[in-house]
Scaffold this motif. Structure first.
Motif, PDB file in Angstrom:
ATOM      1  N   GLY A 229       4.934   4.922   7.724  1.00  0.00           N
ATOM      2  CA  GLY A 229       5.869   4.383   6.743  1.00  0.00           C
ATOM      3  C   GLY A 229       6.125   2.899   6.837  1.00  0.00           C
ATOM      4  N   PHE A 230       5.305   2.183   7.618  1.00  0.00           N
ATOM      5  CA  PHE A 230       5.522   0.747   7.805  1.00  0.00           C
ATOM      6  C   PHE A 230       4.437  -0.052   7.080  1.00  0.00           C
ATOM      7  N   PRO A 231       4.827  -1.100   6.354  1.00  0.00           N
ATOM      8  CA  PRO A 231       3.846  -1.839   5.540  1.00  0.00           C
ATOM      9  C   PRO A 231       2.919  -2.734   6.352  1.00  0.00           C
ATOM     10  N   HIS A 232       3.377  -3.198   7.532  1.00  0.00           N
ATOM     11  CA  HIS A 232       2.567  -4.145   8.302  1.00  0.00           C
ATOM     12  C   HIS A 232       2.651  -3.836   9.790  1.00  0.00           C
ATOM     13  N   GLU A 233       1.668  -4.355  10.518  1.00  0.00           N
ATOM     14  CA  GLU A 233       1.635  -4.196  11.962  1.00  0.00           C
ATOM     15  C   GLU A 233       2.027  -5.517  12.626  1.00  0.00           C
TER      16      GLU A 233
END
Length: 801
Positions: A229-233
């Protein structure tokens, strides 16, 4: 896990620098089909020369329901409904990529199939990997006819990693990766949700296993973060985790005792000996971790929406070294703005302002809409896929896409269609950066509007609320979890005073149960055997919050009717209607009529004239009426029905119809300050399907005390020449005004989207004629265009200035 075992593991974990996997908080529920059956069923006797395929067929049906058909020995066939159960449906729905079944059908509800009836007397336990492993009479052995074809209704939620396809090949593969989680290893991180950093673990058999980090890349991290559910690392400090591992290993390898010359233990020796007492547990953990690697290498390109789509190398069971020179893969992810409340991050991501989701029941899902020239429009579903859907999800602050939905699965839009055949590669920052094809009226309609379901972080919001006393899990009194000064947690009721559909919508969303059909202020007819005290009152929500705790409420409970029967309640539903006014038709049909008073007695009885009409010299004189047509579409996923049942409808002999709602629509004329200067209203004279889209049949008709409502895909038309379809402007002076129409103004009936219930027009009245311009529904324009609209200067020489 029992409490004593949890405490024991907690102690070990503290000694090891918080590196043990104890009492995990971040978990993903296992799918029902992953559990093992209680007994081993007898598989169908005939060998299978090729992989079994399953599909849904028949009519009328939706994407997640239909007649079950199996492709076996080169031929499609059906299943007989004899001995059919919900357990059979669970196995078949899992075949098709859905998490579970909600029901099944018999007697060819979706029509009779053709060809073979492949299976009969099927008996599954519900956990089988394939329908082939369930008991049956054998392939092709049946005494049924196609009048007995079975069907299933699957829960409208996809298994992670499955694409949105109607034909799924059955895969029985122990090495298929379905569930992935992050296990935090720092104690402070466990207390905060969402979990953004930790060891990557995959579900394996009845437990969890690690991934070797040798060769691990940022592209792999991007895929896993997207799944969670996270857009970026973000970059992770691997040295920190290596030091933790090294420290744990050093503690295990320390000498047993350190004795002084006099034979007594030194303070240092005592400390080492104390550490020794727990070392067997440490050694056990280290050995288990060493042998608990399930994946040896992962090689994602970074655009995959699930780890299962990446090239994976699984460990061999008898390998002596499963991760030589490596350690468990650790990643760190960047949450989107909606999920940063407790993350402690200073830098916040910016999300797109020219892309949005509409009509979804849950956070992170909805119809895709894009902004062009200050007007919102939709995206056509031709070639719509997970890569393009993931670009949309990430630019809105969510993870990758779980599903790329076609066929207006999240309702139909009303504006222009801007994009067709979107072909994102998966790395774009916005859908606007992706190649698209120009739209023509022939190849795209709103029945093809594209939608998405995005992966969103686990926030644990559902753990602080529940509903009890109802007849199903979708209804009941709302109870919230509270803590006293001593930290003791307990459940408590919410005061029903002023509780409305808006608050109920938030409660249903928080529970993951969709929309609120009703927000109830009295719940005396439900079971009250486990009633608790009221702990919350004065709840007031905007309607778009993720949890009731984000709404306004009293700091100290204040409730005049504190009995349990006056507690707040909800009735939730997975689908809801969505009413939208045809703004262009209002603009095209507006005119002024001077109507004689002797023709307005009926309208006066129904309060359709301004207050000054009561002082008129009846039946002489006239009233000046602003008239227009009103065409109200239901673009949602459920029929719009009056809140009250027909037993409470009121017969109006004057117009010869039943009123099913007190107020259905508000018609208001506002001055430049926003003050109401004239008004009209339309009670629900009768709600019916005037007309429908092609292929949709009318269901509601007012005649002969018939059912009232508006079917999905249909509209209710009140022509300009119908009584009360007006605003009485007899007392209005010439000038510039704003015309406003609001549907379902009191939120009496649940809708998936209330922001599109209002319509506004610029209005110019010169005392003799009237003009409408720039009519639009409330959420059709950009914020900038809406601000300009409010400052509208009027017209000069009958032209907009």
């Amino acid at each position: 896990m029992d409490k004593s075992r949890c405490k024991q593991q907690l102690a070990f974990s503290l000694l090891l620098g918080l590196w043990l996997p104890y009492c995990l908080t971040q978990t993903t529920p296992s799918n029902t089909a992953t559990s093992k059956p209680t007994t081993t069923p007898t598989p169908s006797p005939s060998p299978r020369p090729e992989r079994l395929k399953v599909r849904l067929s028949g009519y009328p049906r939706k994407h997640n329901e239909g007649r079950i058909e199996l492709f076996y020995k080169g031929e499609w066939g059906t299943i007989c409904d004899d001995d059919f159960t919900i357990a059979n449906a669970h196995v078949l729905c899992h075949h098709l990529g859905f998490v579970s079944a909600t029901g099944w059908t018999h007697s060819a509800k979706y029509g009779k199939g053709q060809g073979k009836i492949w299976l009969d007397n099927v008996q599954c336990h519900g956990g089988e990997k394939s329908i082939e492993f369930c008991k049956s009479r054998g392939w092709g052995n049946s005494d049924c006819t196609h009048d007995e074809d079975a069907g299933v209704v699957c829960k409208d939620e996809r298994i992670p990693g499955f694409v949105d396809s109607n034909v799924i090949e059955a895969q029985v593969d122990e090495n298929k990766v379905e569930e992935v989680r992050l296990r935090p290893v720092v104690g402070v991180a466990k207390k905060k949700l969402p979990i953004t950093e930790g060891v990557v673990e995959v579900k394996y058999k009845d437990g969890w296993a690690q991934i070797c980090d040798v060769g691990w890349t940022a592209k792999n991290t991007r895929v896993v973060c997207g799944m969670l559910g996270f857009p970026h690392e973000r970059k992770v400090n691997k040295n920190f985790y290596r030091r933790l591992k090294k420290r744990a290993a050093e503690k295990v390898s320390r000498p047993k005792v350190n004795v002084s010359a006099g034979g007594r233990q030194t303070p240092k020796a005592k400390a080492i000996n104390k550490s020794k007492q727990s070392s067997p547990g440490k050694r056990l953990y280290l050995e288990r971790q060493k042998n608990n690697f399930h994946l040896h290498s992962v090689a994602c390109t970074g655009t995959e929406v699930h780890l299962a789509a990446c090239p994976l190398e699984f460990n061999k069971p008898n390998a002596t070294s499963s991760c030589a020179g490596g350690m468990p893969a650790v990643i760190s992810c960047m949450p989107g703005p909606l999920f940063m409340q407790n993350s402690g991050l200073k830098k916040k991501l910016k999300i797109s302002t020219n892309v949005r989701l509409k009509g979804g029941a849950k956070v992170g899902e909805g119809r895709v809409e894009v902004l062009k020239d200050n007007v919102w429009g939709t995206v056509c579903d031709d070639r719509w896929n997970l890569l393009s859907a993931s670009v949309v999800c990430r630019e809105l602050g969510f993870g990758s896409a779980k599903e790329a939905l076609t066929g207006a699965r999240m309702g139909q839009g009303m504006g222009p269609i801007y994009m067709n055949e979107v072909k994102c590669l998966g790395q774009e920052r916005s859908i606007w950066d992706c190649p698209v094809k120009n739209i023509t009226s022939e190849n795209c309609q709103h029945s093809e509007d594209a939608a998405v379901r995005c992966n969103v972080p686990y926030m644990g919001l559902e753990t602080s609320i529940r509903i009890t006393g109802g007849r199903t899990r979708y209804e009941g009194r709302v109870e919230v979890l509270t803590s006293d000064p001593n930290g003791t947690q307990s459940w408590g009721l919410i005061c029903g005073e002023n509780w409305s559909t808006k608050e109920a919508m938030v409660a249903c969303r928080q529970l993951g149960l969709g929309y609120a059909n009703q927000g109830l202020q009295e719940t005396w007819y439900w079971d009250s055997s486990n009633v608790t005290d009221m702990v919350m009152s004065g709840v007031k929500c905007m309607g778009n919050e993720m949890a009731l705790s984000q709404c306004q409420y009293h700091k100290t409970v204040s409730c005049q009717r504190a009995a349990a029967k006056f507690a707040a309640g909800v009735i939730c539903s997975e689908t809801a209607s969505d009413l939208v006014l045809n703004a262009s038709l209002v603009e095209q049909t507006v005119y002024i009529e001077d109507r004689p008073l002797h023709m307005l007695y009926c309208a006066a009885e129904e309060d359709c004239l301004s207050k000054s009409a009561a002082k008129a010299n009846w039946p002489y004189g006239h009233r000046r009426l602003l008239r227009f047509s009103s065409q109200i579409h239901n673009i949602g996923r459920a029929d719009f029905k009056p809140k009250a049942g027909r037993h409470s409808w009121v017969w109006h002999a004057c117009h010869g119809h039943y009123h099913s709602m007190d107020i259905f629509t508000h018609y208001d004329l506002l001055n430049a300050n926003g003050t109401k200067v004239a008004e009209g209203h339309k009670a629900s004279f009768c709600l019916e399907d005037t007309d429908c889209q092609e292929g949709i049949s009318k269901r509601y008709e007012c005649a002969n005390f018939g059912d009232q409502g508006i079917t999905v895909g249909c509209w209710d038309l009140y022509r300009h020449d119908i009584d009360c379809q007006w605003i009485d402007i007899t007392d209005i002076k010439p000038g510039n005004y704003i015309m406003q129409v609001v549907i379902n103004p009191n939120y009496e009936v649940a809708e998936s989207d209330f922001t599109n219930n209002a319509m506004k027009c610029n209005c110019k009245y010169d005392g003799h004629r009237i003009w409408f311009h720039n009519c639009h529904i409330g959420d059709a324009l950009s914020e900038e265009a809406e601000r300009r609209f409010e400052k509208y200067p009027g017209q000069l020489n009958n032209k907009i200035s």
